[in-house]
Design a protein around this motif. Structure first.
Motif, PDB file in Angstrom:
ATOM      1  N   THR A  42       0.855  -1.190   0.000  1.00 27.37           N
ATOM      2  CA  THR A  42       0.000   0.000   0.000  1.00 27.37           C
ATOM      3  C   THR A  42       0.890   1.238   0.000  1.00 27.37           C
ATOM      4  O   THR A  42       1.078   1.884   1.031  1.00 27.37           O
ATOM      5  CB  THR A  42      -0.942   0.002   1.230  1.00 27.37           C
ATOM      6  OG1 THR A  42      -1.557  -1.281   1.362  1.00 27.37           O
ATOM      7  CG2 THR A  42      -2.028   1.069   1.081  1.00 27.37           C
ATOM      8  N   VAL A  88      -0.030   7.582  -1.600  1.00 31.39           N
ATOM      9  CA  VAL A  88      -0.625   8.081  -2.837  1.00 31.39           C
ATOM     10  C   VAL A  88       0.403   8.846  -3.664  1.00 31.39           C
ATOM     11  O   VAL A  88       0.452   8.717  -4.895  1.00 31.39           O
ATOM     12  CB  VAL A  88      -1.850   8.965  -2.516  1.00 31.39           C
ATOM     13  CG1 VAL A  88      -2.337   9.686  -3.768  1.00 31.39           C
ATOM     14  CG2 VAL A  88      -2.974   8.115  -1.923  1.00 31.39           C
ATOM     15  N   ASP A 103       3.416   8.286  -4.008  1.00 30.03           N
ATOM     16  CA  ASP A 103       4.381   7.378  -4.625  1.00 30.03           C
ATOM     17  C   ASP A 103       3.778   6.519  -5.736  1.00 30.03           C
ATOM     18  O   ASP A 103       4.515   5.838  -6.452  1.00 30.03           O
ATOM     19  CB  ASP A 103       4.990   6.457  -3.566  1.00 30.03           C
ATOM     20  CG  ASP A 103       5.829   7.211  -2.551  1.00 30.03           C
ATOM     21  OD1 ASP A 103       6.371   8.280  -2.916  1.00 30.03           O
ATOM     22  OD2 ASP A 103       5.931   6.738  -1.404  1.00 30.03           O
ATOM     23  N   LEU A 104       2.468   6.519  -5.873  1.00 28.90           N
ATOM     24  CA  LEU A 104       1.825   5.644  -6.850  1.00 28.90           C
ATOM     25  C   LEU A 104       2.319   5.861  -8.279  1.00 28.90           C
ATOM     26  O   LEU A 104       2.498   4.882  -9.020  1.00 28.90           O
ATOM     27  CB  LEU A 104       0.302   5.806  -6.786  1.00 28.90           C
ATOM     28  CG  LEU A 104      -0.375   5.247  -5.531  1.00 28.90           C
ATOM     29  CD1 LEU A 104      -1.871   5.585  -5.551  1.00 28.90           C
ATOM     30  CD2 LEU A 104      -0.176   3.740  -5.418  1.00 28.90           C
ATOM     31  N   TYR A 146       5.289   3.643  -9.057  1.00 29.07           N
ATOM     32  CA  TYR A 146       4.955   2.223  -9.212  1.00 29.07           C
ATOM     33  C   TYR A 146       4.238   1.963 -10.538  1.00 29.07           C
ATOM     34  O   TYR A 146       4.389   0.896 -11.146  1.00 29.07           O
ATOM     35  CB  TYR A 146       4.098   1.748  -8.046  1.00 29.07           C
ATOM     36  CG  TYR A 146       4.855   1.643  -6.756  1.00 29.07           C
ATOM     37  CD1 TYR A 146       5.435   0.448  -6.366  1.00 29.07           C
ATOM     38  CD2 TYR A 146       5.008   2.745  -5.921  1.00 29.07           C
ATOM     39  CE1 TYR A 146       6.152   0.343  -5.176  1.00 29.07           C
ATOM     40  CE2 TYR A 146       5.723   2.660  -4.737  1.00 29.07           C
ATOM     41  CZ  TYR A 146       6.290   1.457  -4.372  1.00 29.07           C
ATOM     42  OH  TYR A 146       7.002   1.362  -3.206  1.00 29.07           O
ATOM     43  N   ALA A 147       3.467   2.938 -10.982  1.00 29.50           N
ATOM     44  CA  ALA A 147       2.702   2.781 -12.218  1.00 29.50           C
ATOM     45  C   ALA A 147       3.597   2.682 -13.446  1.00 29.50           C
ATOM     46  O   ALA A 147       3.132   2.312 -14.522  1.00 29.50           O
ATOM     47  CB  ALA A 147       1.725   3.939 -12.374  1.00 29.50           C
ATOM     48  N   ILE A 194      -1.784  -2.375  -8.085  1.00 26.20           N
ATOM     49  CA  ILE A 194      -1.337  -2.163  -6.714  1.00 26.20           C
ATOM     50  C   ILE A 194      -2.233  -3.048  -5.864  1.00 26.20           C
ATOM     51  O   ILE A 194      -3.432  -2.773  -5.713  1.00 26.20           O
ATOM     52  CB  ILE A 194      -1.465  -0.686  -6.289  1.00 26.20           C
ATOM     53  CG1 ILE A 194      -0.674   0.216  -7.238  1.00 26.20           C
ATOM     54  CG2 ILE A 194      -1.025  -0.507  -4.843  1.00 26.20           C
ATOM     55  CD1 ILE A 194       0.822  -0.025  -7.219  1.00 26.20           C
ATOM     56  N   SER A 204      -3.261  -4.421  -2.495  1.00 23.85           N
ATOM     57  CA  SER A 204      -3.138  -4.042  -1.088  1.00 23.85           C
ATOM     58  C   SER A 204      -4.013  -4.907  -0.194  1.00 23.85           C
ATOM     59  O   SER A 204      -5.076  -5.377  -0.603  1.00 23.85           O
ATOM     60  CB  SER A 204      -3.559  -2.578  -0.903  1.00 23.85           C
ATOM     61  OG  SER A 204      -2.936  -1.727  -1.831  1.00 23.85           O
ATOM     62  N   TYR A 262      -8.459   5.814  -1.669  1.00 26.75           N
ATOM     63  CA  TYR A 262      -7.214   5.191  -2.123  1.00 26.75           C
ATOM     64  C   TYR A 262      -7.434   4.440  -3.433  1.00 26.75           C
ATOM     65  O   TYR A 262      -6.616   4.531  -4.357  1.00 26.75           O
ATOM     66  CB  TYR A 262      -6.671   4.252  -1.056  1.00 26.75           C
ATOM     67  CG  TYR A 262      -5.275   3.754  -1.345  1.00 26.75           C
ATOM     68  CD1 TYR A 262      -4.168   4.575  -1.159  1.00 26.75           C
ATOM     69  CD2 TYR A 262      -5.058   2.468  -1.817  1.00 26.75           C
ATOM     70  CE1 TYR A 262      -2.880   4.127  -1.439  1.00 26.75           C
ATOM     71  CE2 TYR A 262      -3.780   2.004  -2.094  1.00 26.75           C
ATOM     72  CZ  TYR A 262      -2.694   2.847  -1.903  1.00 26.75           C
ATOM     73  OH  TYR A 262      -1.418   2.406  -2.192  1.00 26.75           O
ATOM     74  N   ILE A 272      -5.665   5.103  -7.170  1.00 26.23           N
ATOM     75  CA  ILE A 272      -5.070   4.083  -8.038  1.00 26.23           C
ATOM     76  C   ILE A 272      -5.687   4.159  -9.432  1.00 26.23           C
ATOM     77  O   ILE A 272      -4.992   4.177 -10.449  1.00 26.23           O
ATOM     78  CB  ILE A 272      -5.267   2.685  -7.421  1.00 26.23           C
ATOM     79  CG1 ILE A 272      -4.376   2.522  -6.184  1.00 26.23           C
ATOM     80  CG2 ILE A 272      -4.974   1.584  -8.449  1.00 26.23           C
ATOM     81  CD1 ILE A 272      -4.621   1.247  -5.411  1.00 26.23           C
ATOM     82  N   LEU A 278      -4.713   1.811 -13.977  1.00 26.60           N
ATOM     83  CA  LEU A 278      -4.126   1.023 -12.907  1.00 26.60           C
ATOM     84  C   LEU A 278      -5.232   0.305 -12.135  1.00 26.60           C
ATOM     85  O   LEU A 278      -6.312   0.853 -11.900  1.00 26.60           O
ATOM     86  CB  LEU A 278      -3.353   1.951 -11.967  1.00 26.60           C
ATOM     87  CG  LEU A 278      -2.189   1.369 -11.142  1.00 26.60           C
ATOM     88  CD1 LEU A 278      -1.111   0.823 -12.057  1.00 26.60           C
ATOM     89  CD2 LEU A 278      -1.617   2.446 -10.227  1.00 26.60           C
ATOM     90  N   ILE A 287      -6.469  -2.620  -8.860  1.00 28.55           N
ATOM     91  CA  ILE A 287      -6.170  -3.090  -7.512  1.00 28.55           C
ATOM     92  C   ILE A 287      -6.901  -4.403  -7.257  1.00 28.55           C
ATOM     93  O   ILE A 287      -8.106  -4.510  -7.438  1.00 28.55           O
ATOM     94  CB  ILE A 287      -6.543  -2.049  -6.431  1.00 28.55           C
ATOM     95  CG1 ILE A 287      -6.349  -2.652  -5.032  1.00 28.55           C
ATOM     96  CG2 ILE A 287      -7.944  -1.501  -6.626  1.00 28.55           C
ATOM     97  CD1 ILE A 287      -6.489  -1.653  -3.896  1.00 28.55           C
TER      98      ILE A 287
END
Length: 305
Positions: A226, A229, A231-232, A235-236, A242, A244, A253, A257, A268, A270
């Motif tokens: 997780t 936000v 930092d997303l 990662y993308a 993502i 979590s 949240y 994403i 993206l 989840i």
């Protein structure tokens, strides 16, 4: 996957170093023959679930996790998506096991009493093949074995299932990403059809996910954790999902994403875990998650129907 959240420990997104090829290891063929049924229900009845319901380590509330029995049970219940965990033996064979020790889910203490702490990496594939991976769960599952990755992939194929594939603790097994991809290729899982619609590769290690994306940028990937936000977007760049724990997310949240596009220029996603009761399933479905990973897929399916 483990029940911890790996967020802070994955800030460094460096690429992996040189990766080793798998060593040749003699191992038994599929330990049990596949059921005669084609399990078409696993291919069709759950194909329109929204969110997608993924059987965690197979239908692990009803059969011993990460065994043929668990994925067969999921297929019999009509679930086409399963999740697994992959680690490496002392002599280089990839096997299906969640813990980095064999103690919890096999009879390794009885067969090898002087080999504590019974780490997967301290046993050969032939030694692990001797272990009973079912009796701990229930007597009727006595004799279930720890599958090799090759055996497992063949069984998932026979069941017409799809897979969320997890590299477990890759920091213990340098080069496991390249080795795992080699097994997937040899078992027919890296053709266009499988890559497009039947496979996700995930890990708690950002480096591992990034390595998979570098080696095979066409494969859909997921980061387990997780991240903040803010930092997303980082990662993308290499992760399509993502994924979590359900206790760590909110509607906001999930929306954050979904506001981003992953490396394939699609929204993206989840997949949240491990959701085992109706109330939690309804809660995360209300958030708009794309997938729910669960030990009790029937409970989740009924709750979100």
């Amino acid at each position: 996957m483990s029940a911890r959240v790996a967020a802070a420990t994955t800030a460094a997104l460096l690429g992996a170093g040189a990766l080793a090829l798998p060593s040749a290891t003699a191992h038994a063929a599929d330990q049990t023959s596949a059921p005669t049924s084609t399990r078409a229900s696993a291919q069709t009845s759950a194909s329109h679930d929204r969110p997608l319901v993924v059987a965690h380590r197979g239908a692990s509330a009803y059969a011993p996790e990460n065994t043929f029995a668990a994925i067969d049970k999921a297929a019999d219940m009509g679930f086409r998506w399963v999740e697994n965990d992959v680690q490496r033996t002392k002599d280089g064979e990839l096997v299906i096991m969640h813990d980095d020790t064999l103690k919890r889910t096999t009879n390794v203490e009885q067969l090898f009493p002087d080999r504590a702490p019974w780490k997967v990496a301290d046993f050969t594939a032939a030694e692990i093949a001797r272990l009973d991976a079912g009796s701990w769960f229930a007597p009727k599952y006595a004799g279930q074995r720890v599958p090799t990755l090759k055996q497992y992939m063949n069984r998932v194929s026979r069941n017409h299932q799809s897979l969320v594939f997890e590299f477990k603790k890759p920091e213990l097994y340098p080069g496991i990403e390249k080795q795992g991809l080699a097994v997937l290729r040899k078992t027919g899982w890296l053709d266009r059809h499988h890559v497009k619609s039947k496979l996700v590769i995930q890990s708690f290690s950002a480096d591992s996910v990034k390595t998979v994306h570098k080696l095979r940028p066409d494969i859909k990937t997921g980061f387990l954790g997780t991240p903040a936000v803010a930092d997303l977007p980082a990662y993308a760049k290499f992760s399509d999902q993502i994924n979590s724990t359900h206790t760590s997310i909110s509607r906001e949240y999930v929306a954050a994403i979904h506001s981003l596009k992953g490396p394939h220029r699609k929204r993206l996603e989840i997949f949240t875990w491990t959701v085992n009761d109706a109330a939690a399933a309804q809660r995360v479905a209300g958030f708009g998650v794309n997938g729910i990973i669960t030990n009790t897929p029937d409970v989740v399916r009924k709750a979100i129907s």
